[in-house]
Design an enzyme around this catalytic site. Structure first.
Site, short mmCIF file in Angstrom:
data_model
loop_
_atom_site.label_atom_id
_atom_site.label_comp_id
_atom_site.label_asym_id
_atom_site.label_seq_id
_atom_site.Cartn_x
_atom_site.Cartn_y
_atom_site.Cartn_z
N CYS A 34 0.91 -1.28 -0.06
CA CYS A 34 0.09 0.01 0.20
C CYS A 34 0.79 1.39 0.11
O CYS A 34 0.47 2.33 -0.33
CB CYS A 34 -0.98 -0.05 1.18
N HIS A 38 -8.46 -10.88 -14.76
CA HIS A 38 -7.76 -10.40 -15.92
C HIS A 38 -6.28 -10.27 -15.66
O HIS A 38 -5.87 -9.93 -14.68
CB HIS A 38 -8.62 -9.05 -16.24
#
Length: 349
Positions: A18, A141
């Site tokens: 993060c 994906h």
């Protein structure tokens, strides 16, 4: 997990976890628009409140939660990277008080640098965390990218009556944090090559912990607001709670949960770049603060804990839920009415 031989993933990316997040001030510039946006009556939570996920009313007292989170490797081991990235993404559903239903993988892979079997290990780690959360990894994906990137798009559900947001806190609420700070300090020490072997498992173990407790806390009226603490650090996410709720936080730095093992690395200068970017973005919203306090409170967390705002009359009920999850926590601060021209967060001790 032992690192994948000859492939230390953190060497293939410029950022980590993060800490890759775009600084809050820069993100504000990106999201700003002068174009009138259509109003959707069923959209209960969108961009306006800077909350953890979008929430859409589907009728019958229920709502769908939708979120996505992805980043570059914060650990060297591929399996652990998949687990951490997945726990971090699923956390956004728990932070809204919801229960996850399914996840879709988002994978960017430097196929010219890292072989397919390493990516397979990332996906295996993701599947293992999804299994712990009781949901399928139902598809995804992938693209060929210069650096490895992984995360999830997660769909969840919540009874609207139990929906928790980051801008609904009330004056007098006490503040609790379910995971200690310091992950950014430890992972930076790893990248610097100064992390001791006996400390190597601390940050990954914490980052792989699911915030399942959020779904239980959502049922308690005493929990007035809820959010998870990630890349903007505790101060950044707390400032969002305060601004959204129009309250001021008074926190006792000495009571803020911190990873004790991170202390010596902080003294050696193990401070993530994201710490200074965070402070540059929201430091003006915080009262006077020391360098050590800033290093801890702005430390970017990956798959961090839940910041829980609790009305004092319901304290014992919430503490009992914490205890059921093996958490012995004390309040590190409280919220009060905000006065004009004062900082949103005041740090004491």
């Amino acid at each position: 997990m032992t690192p994948t031989p000859d492939y230390k993933l953190t060497q293939y990316s410029h950022g980590a976890g993060c800490g890759c997040k775009i600084a809050p001030a820069v993100l504000d510039q990106m999201l700003h628009t002068s174009i009138a946006q259509p109003h959707y009556d069923k959209l209960l939570v969108g961009n306006a409140s800077r909350d953890d996920a979008a929430v859409y009313d589907i009728g019958g007292g229920q709502a769908v939660i939708s979120t996505t989170d992805f980043f570059m490797p914060i650990v060297d081991d591929a399996h652990d990277f998949g687990r951490i990235a997945s726990a971090n993404a699923i956390s956004d559903v728990y932070a809204m008080g919801g229960r996850p239903l399914l996840a879709i993988a988002v994978l960017g892979w430097p196929v010219d640098k890292l072989p397919p079997e390493v990516a397979r290990r990332v996906l295996e780690g993701a599947r293992s965390i999804c299994a712990e959360a009781g949901i399928p990894l139902a598809g995804g994906h992938s693209i060929d990218s210069p650096e490895p990137i992984f995360g999830l798009a997660v769909t969840g559900m919540v009874d609207i009556i139990n929906l928790k947001q980051n801008d609904t806190a009330t004056a007098g609420s006490e503040l609790y944090l379910t995971k200690p700070l310091g992950v950014g300090i430890l992972t930076t020490a790893q990248k610097k090559g100064i992390l001791r072997e006996e400390d190597a498992a601390i940050a990954p173990a914490q980052m792989m912990q699911l915030n399942k407790i959020g779904a239980e806390l959502s049922k308690l009226a005493a929990v007035t607001a809820l959010t998870d603490v990630t890349g903007f650090g505790l101060l950044g996410h707390l400032a969002e709670v305060c601004e959204g709720s129009r309250l001021t936080a008074e926190i006792d730095f000495l009571k803020v949960p911190r990873i004790a093992a991170a202390e010596p690395y902080l003294r050696q200068g193990s401070i993530p770049g994201g710490t200074s970017r965070n402070w540059a973005s929201y430091g003006h919203k915080v009262g006077p603060i020391g360098d050590e306090q800033r290093a801890w409170l702005c430390d970017p967390q990956t798959s961090g804990g839940l910041l829980v705002c609790v009305a004092p009359e319901g304290r014992e009920t919430v503490l009992a839920v914490f205890a059921q999850h093996g958490l012995t926590l004390e309040s590190f601060g409280r919220l009060r009415a905000h006065e004009a021209h004062e900082a949103w967060v005041q740090v004491g001790a």
